[in-house]
Design a protein around this motif. Sequence first.
Motif, PDB file in Angstrom:
ATOM      1  N   TRP A 107      16.959  22.522  40.841  1.00 54.32           N
ATOM      2  CA  TRP A 107      16.127  22.363  39.653  1.00 54.32           C
ATOM      3  C   TRP A 107      14.647  22.582  39.969  1.00 54.32           C
ATOM      4  O   TRP A 107      13.820  22.490  39.064  1.00 54.32           O
ATOM      5  CB  TRP A 107      16.298  20.958  39.070  1.00 54.32           C
ATOM      6  N   ALA A 108      14.315  22.844  41.214  1.00 53.99           N
ATOM      7  CA  ALA A 108      12.904  23.007  41.583  1.00 53.99           C
ATOM      8  C   ALA A 108      12.770  24.120  42.615  1.00 53.99           C
ATOM      9  O   ALA A 108      13.674  24.357  43.427  1.00 53.99           O
ATOM     10  CB  ALA A 108      12.330  21.701  42.140  1.00 53.99           C
ATOM     11  N   HIS A 109      11.626  24.794  42.563  1.00 53.65           N
ATOM     12  CA  HIS A 109      11.355  25.907  43.483  1.00 53.65           C
ATOM     13  C   HIS A 109       9.896  25.782  43.948  1.00 53.65           C
ATOM     14  O   HIS A 109       9.001  26.432  43.406  1.00 53.65           O
ATOM     15  CB  HIS A 109      11.573  27.237  42.756  1.00 53.65           C
ATOM     16  N   PHE A 148      19.022  45.625  40.342  1.00 53.38           N
ATOM     17  CA  PHE A 148      20.032  44.626  40.666  1.00 53.38           C
ATOM     18  C   PHE A 148      20.478  43.970  39.362  1.00 53.38           C
ATOM     19  O   PHE A 148      19.809  44.089  38.335  1.00 53.38           O
ATOM     20  CB  PHE A 148      19.525  43.580  41.675  1.00 53.38           C
ATOM     21  N   ALA A 149      21.619  43.307  39.410  1.00 55.18           N
ATOM     22  CA  ALA A 149      22.202  42.728  38.202  1.00 55.18           C
ATOM     23  C   ALA A 149      21.726  41.295  37.997  1.00 55.18           C
ATOM     24  O   ALA A 149      21.455  40.575  38.958  1.00 55.18           O
ATOM     25  CB  ALA A 149      23.723  42.761  38.295  1.00 55.18           C
ATOM     26  N   LYS A 150      21.643  40.893  36.743  1.00 54.51           N
ATOM     27  CA  LYS A 150      21.320  39.502  36.440  1.00 54.51           C
ATOM     28  C   LYS A 150      22.420  38.631  37.001  1.00 54.51           C
ATOM     29  O   LYS A 150      23.606  38.952  36.900  1.00 54.51           O
ATOM     30  CB  LYS A 150      21.198  39.301  34.932  1.00 54.51           C
ATOM     31  N   ASP A 151      22.045  37.519  37.612  1.00 50.19           N
ATOM     32  CA  ASP A 151      23.007  36.688  38.321  1.00 50.19           C
ATOM     33  C   ASP A 151      22.718  35.221  38.046  1.00 50.19           C
ATOM     34  O   ASP A 151      21.576  34.845  37.781  1.00 50.19           O
ATOM     35  CB  ASP A 151      22.906  36.978  39.828  1.00 50.19           C
ATOM     36  N   VAL A 152      23.763  34.399  38.091  1.00 51.42           N
ATOM     37  CA  VAL A 152      23.588  32.973  37.808  1.00 51.42           C
ATOM     38  C   VAL A 152      23.054  32.195  39.007  1.00 51.42           C
ATOM     39  O   VAL A 152      22.721  31.017  38.886  1.00 51.42           O
ATOM     40  CB  VAL A 152      24.923  32.331  37.359  1.00 51.42           C
ATOM     41  N   THR A 153      22.938  32.837  40.160  1.00 52.63           N
ATOM     42  CA  THR A 153      22.397  32.162  41.331  1.00 52.63           C
ATOM     43  C   THR A 153      20.996  31.655  41.031  1.00 52.63           C
ATOM     44  O   THR A 153      20.141  32.430  40.590  1.00 52.63           O
ATOM     45  CB  THR A 153      22.338  33.120  42.536  1.00 52.63           C
ATOM     46  N   PRO A 154      20.727  30.367  41.248  1.00 54.23           N
ATOM     47  CA  PRO A 154      19.386  29.835  40.945  1.00 54.23           C
ATOM     48  C   PRO A 154      18.289  30.591  41.686  1.00 54.23           C
ATOM     49  O   PRO A 154      18.412  30.890  42.875  1.00 54.23           O
ATOM     50  CB  PRO A 154      19.472  28.378  41.428  1.00 54.23           C
ATOM     51  N   LEU A 196      21.630  39.812  48.866  1.00 51.32           N
ATOM     52  CA  LEU A 196      20.974  39.209  47.710  1.00 51.32           C
ATOM     53  C   LEU A 196      21.890  39.166  46.489  1.00 51.32           C
ATOM     54  O   LEU A 196      22.689  40.076  46.260  1.00 51.32           O
ATOM     55  CB  LEU A 196      19.706  39.995  47.364  1.00 51.32           C
ATOM     56  N   ALA A 197      21.751  38.102  45.701  1.00 54.07           N
ATOM     57  CA  ALA A 197      22.541  37.952  44.478  1.00 54.07           C
ATOM     58  C   ALA A 197      22.236  39.088  43.510  1.00 54.07           C
ATOM     59  O   ALA A 197      21.073  39.423  43.297  1.00 54.07           O
ATOM     60  CB  ALA A 197      22.236  36.604  43.824  1.00 54.07           C
ATOM     61  N   GLY A 198      23.283  39.680  42.971  1.00 53.13           N
ATOM     62  CA  GLY A 198      23.103  40.755  42.009  1.00 53.13           C
ATOM     63  C   GLY A 198      22.989  42.131  42.623  1.00 53.13           C
ATOM     64  O   GLY A 198      22.785  43.117  41.887  1.00 53.13           O
ATOM     65  N   TRP A 199      23.112  42.222  43.936  1.00 48.65           N
ATOM     66  CA  TRP A 199      22.994  43.534  44.596  1.00 48.65           C
ATOM     67  C   TRP A 199      24.049  44.470  44.050  1.00 48.65           C
ATOM     68  O   TRP A 199      25.224  44.099  43.898  1.00 48.65           O
ATOM     69  CB  TRP A 199      23.169  43.387  46.093  1.00 48.65           C
ATOM     70  N   CYS A 200      23.657  45.695  43.733  1.00 50.89           N
ATOM     71  CA  CYS A 200      24.622  46.668  43.212  1.00 50.89           C
ATOM     72  C   CYS A 200      24.383  48.029  43.844  1.00 50.89           C
ATOM     73  O   CYS A 200      24.382  49.056  43.161  1.00 50.89           O
ATOM     74  CB  CYS A 200      24.561  46.741  41.685  1.00 50.89           C
TER      75      CYS A 200
END
Length: 205
Positions: A107-109, A148-154, A196-200
């Motif tokens: 919830w924080a970055h 890259f693709a939209k991803d649910v990874t925070p 990386l999340a969303g890599w295509c």
Amino acid sequence: MSLREPVLHSVPIADLRPTQMTVGLREVEAKRQSWREREGGRAEGFLGSHMIPAIKGPKARLYIIDHHHLVRALHDEGQKQVFVNVIADVSWLSTAAFWVVCEHRNWAHPYDSEGRRRSIELMPKRIERLEDDPYRSLAGELRRLGGFAKDVTPYSEFLWADFLRRRIGRKLVDADFEKALKKALKLAKGQEASYLAGWCGPVKD
């Protein structure tokens, strides 16, 4: 505690607290432009369908955990209120415990405009105090162009921003954003980015 049913509130933007330190102001500007193109009922309908997820923290303050770019854009356009969906109430926690929970729940970055991990005490307390990270803008535009693709990874776009930060000089991003974006598109298809999340990128046989 987590709330089973959405609890919706119309809340002053001035009362909302961020859970990240930066935004990409180029992306904020794009959202501002989109807002300007809406009129009357369209604007009201947009607000009604874009509820901001938040958690209730110490002293019953509301901390938004997503859509920081949108809220900043609305603030900069003079919008006073937004609809907030309170997804959890942990208001009984101490401030220190609250931020520990936020980090463990993604919830924080707490990373600054240079990608450095900073003390949670430096987290801005108002939306307008979010700093600009040009690499976050670069990552956002890269995603829109199919890099890259939209991803649910925070915070996936912040991870992409950090990847680009280590490979594209800040001078180029500031001086020639389009050229930096072309370089980013090429980098995004390479194997170096495959973690990386969303890599295509291209798939090897």
